[in-house]
Design a protein around this motif. Structure first.
Motif, short mmCIF file in Angstrom:
data_model
loop_
_atom_site.label_atom_id
_atom_site.label_comp_id
_atom_site.label_asym_id
_atom_site.label_seq_id
_atom_site.Cartn_x
_atom_site.Cartn_y
_atom_site.Cartn_z
N TYR A 118 7.40 -4.91 4.26
CA TYR A 118 7.09 -5.35 2.91
C TYR A 118 5.58 -5.36 2.66
CZ TYR A 118 7.66 -7.54 -1.58
OH TYR A 118 7.63 -7.76 -2.94
N ARG A 119 4.80 -5.68 3.68
CA ARG A 119 3.34 -5.64 3.52
C ARG A 119 2.88 -4.23 3.18
NH1 ARG A 119 1.83 -7.71 8.03
NH2 ARG A 119 1.08 -9.75 7.34
N ASP A 120 3.42 -3.24 3.89
CA ASP A 120 3.05 -1.85 3.64
C ASP A 120 3.43 -1.44 2.21
OD1 ASP A 120 2.32 0.93 4.80
OD2 ASP A 120 4.30 1.26 3.90
N LEU A 121 4.63 -1.82 1.78
CA LEU A 121 5.07 -1.50 0.42
C LEU A 121 4.19 -2.20 -0.62
CD1 LEU A 121 8.94 -1.84 0.88
CD2 LEU A 121 7.64 0.29 0.65
N ASN A 122 3.89 -3.46 -0.37
CA ASN A 122 3.10 -4.24 -1.32
C ASN A 122 1.68 -3.69 -1.47
OD1 ASN A 122 3.20 -6.70 -3.02
ND2 ASN A 122 1.57 -7.43 -1.67
N GLN A 123 1.15 -3.14 -0.40
CA GLN A 123 -0.21 -2.59 -0.43
C GLN A 123 -0.27 -1.18 -1.03
OE1 GLN A 123 -1.40 -2.87 3.68
NE2 GLN A 123 -2.08 -5.01 3.49
N ASN A 124 0.83 -0.47 -0.94
CA ASN A 124 0.79 0.95 -1.32
C ASN A 124 1.63 1.32 -2.54
OD1 ASN A 124 -0.86 2.17 0.96
ND2 ASN A 124 0.72 1.09 2.12
N SER A 125 2.31 0.34 -3.11
CA SER A 125 3.11 0.62 -4.30
C SER A 125 2.77 -0.37 -5.40
CB SER A 125 4.61 0.54 -3.97
OG SER A 125 5.39 0.55 -5.16
N LEU A 126 2.31 0.11 -6.52
CA LEU A 126 1.97 -0.76 -7.64
C LEU A 126 3.21 -1.47 -8.15
CD1 LEU A 126 -0.13 -1.79 -9.66
CD2 LEU A 126 0.35 0.23 -11.08
N ALA A 127 4.36 -0.79 -8.12
CA ALA A 127 5.61 -1.39 -8.60
C ALA A 127 6.01 -2.58 -7.73
CB ALA A 127 6.72 -0.35 -8.60
N VAL A 128 5.84 -2.46 -6.41
CA VAL A 128 6.16 -3.56 -5.50
C VAL A 128 5.17 -4.70 -5.70
CG1 VAL A 128 6.38 -4.27 -3.09
CG2 VAL A 128 7.24 -2.04 -3.82
N SER A 129 3.90 -4.37 -5.85
CA SER A 129 2.88 -5.40 -6.07
C SER A 129 3.15 -6.17 -7.36
CB SER A 129 1.50 -4.74 -6.13
OG SER A 129 0.49 -5.69 -6.39
N ASP A 130 3.54 -5.46 -8.41
CA ASP A 130 3.87 -6.13 -9.68
C ASP A 130 5.07 -7.06 -9.51
OD1 ASP A 130 1.82 -4.93 -11.05
OD2 ASP A 130 3.05 -3.36 -11.94
N PHE A 131 6.08 -6.58 -8.79
CA PHE A 131 7.26 -7.39 -8.52
C PHE A 131 6.89 -8.66 -7.76
CE2 PHE A 131 10.57 -8.48 -5.37
CZ PHE A 131 11.59 -8.85 -6.22
N THR A 132 6.04 -8.52 -6.75
CA THR A 132 5.60 -9.67 -5.96
C THR A 132 4.89 -10.69 -6.83
OG1 THR A 132 5.33 -8.27 -3.99
CG2 THR A 132 4.19 -10.40 -3.99
N ASN A 133 3.99 -10.23 -7.68
CA ASN A 133 3.25 -11.14 -8.55
C ASN A 133 4.17 -11.85 -9.54
OD1 ASN A 133 0.80 -10.47 -7.33
ND2 ASN A 133 0.37 -8.82 -8.78
N GLN A 134 5.12 -11.12 -10.09
CA GLN A 134 6.06 -11.73 -11.03
C GLN A 134 6.94 -12.78 -10.34
OE1 GLN A 134 8.28 -8.65 -13.07
NE2 GLN A 134 6.42 -7.56 -13.66
N LEU A 135 7.34 -12.47 -9.12
CA LEU A 135 8.18 -13.40 -8.37
C LEU A 135 7.41 -14.67 -8.03
CD1 LEU A 135 11.08 -13.37 -7.40
CD2 LEU A 135 10.30 -12.42 -5.22
#
Length: 228
Positions: A118-135
């Protein structure tokens, strides 16, 4: 062992960023994630030293809570089917540290996306980062609502809100719970809960019996929950 087709379909359905991932990123989740089942009362996340990853809840119910130095608990929020437990991956979040614990309220099925993935996805995908922030924003809103109740609401109003919410969760006016469990969830003392429940009973709003609180006058409880 890679996820089976049903677990993969479940993640595709609940993770809004799935279709925005690259094929290698999707394969990373499928090959690295795994089902984890918990029995009622099992600890899922044991505080700041535990960072297993992102738990996606297939079924059951999970409560997240904080623990005082004296051992008193207060439930911050609850998670249900199709919810995602973000604070079990708190080490992924920059400058955000929470001493939050999570426990299965009932038998629960989850899928764990490990921290490294998940760290790798969060760092390399804007969509995952946005999801994390919204959550995170959603969970912080839950915590702020709780804080507002504690600071600005009388205990009788808080208890009325709690009972009505629990009735909605259980789908019944008969709540299988103890005074100790209510106190733990509300961050209060059992004696305080017992005293207020007995007052509610004297007013005809609830009926108390061993291991059960029955809501007998929802209108009165709703009126108290809305009182200023």
């Amino acid at each position: 062992m890679p996820l089976n087709s049903h677990d993969t379909a479940f993640l595709q359905d609940i993770l809004p960023f799935w279709n925005k991932l690259t094929p290698p990123q999707r394969q990373l989740i499928q090959s690295g994630s795994a089902p984890h089942n918990f029995r009622a009362k099992d600890i899922i996340h044991s505080g700041p030293g535990d960072c297993a990853g992102l738990y996606c809840i297939k079924s059951g119910q999970v409560r997240s809570f904080i623990l005082s130095d004296t051992g008193r608990e207060i439930t911050l929020f609850r998670l249900f089917e199709r919810d995602v437990c973000i604070f079990s991956a708190s080490c992924v979040l920059k400058n955000i540290r929470f001493d939050i614990y999570s426990q299965a309220v009932e038998d629960s099925e989850t899928i764990l996306i490990p921290t490294a993935i998940y760290r790798d996805l969060n760092q390399n995908s804007l969509a995952v980062s946005d999801f994390t922030n919204q959550l995170i924003s959603s969970r912080l809103s839950d915590i702020m609502w709780l804080l507002e109740q504690i600071l600005f609401m009388s205990f009788d109003r808080r208890l009325a809100i709690y009972l009505l919410e629990q009735s909605s969760i259980d789908g019944s006016d008969r709540l299988k719970t103890t005074h100790e469990e209510i106190a733990r969830n509300m961050g209060s003392a059992r004696e305080v809960v017992t005293r207020m429940l007995r007052y509610f009973q004297s007013e005809g709003m609830v009926k108390l019996s061993r291991g059960e609180v029955e809501l007998t006058d929802r209108k009165k409880l709703e009126k108290m929950a809305k009182a200023k």
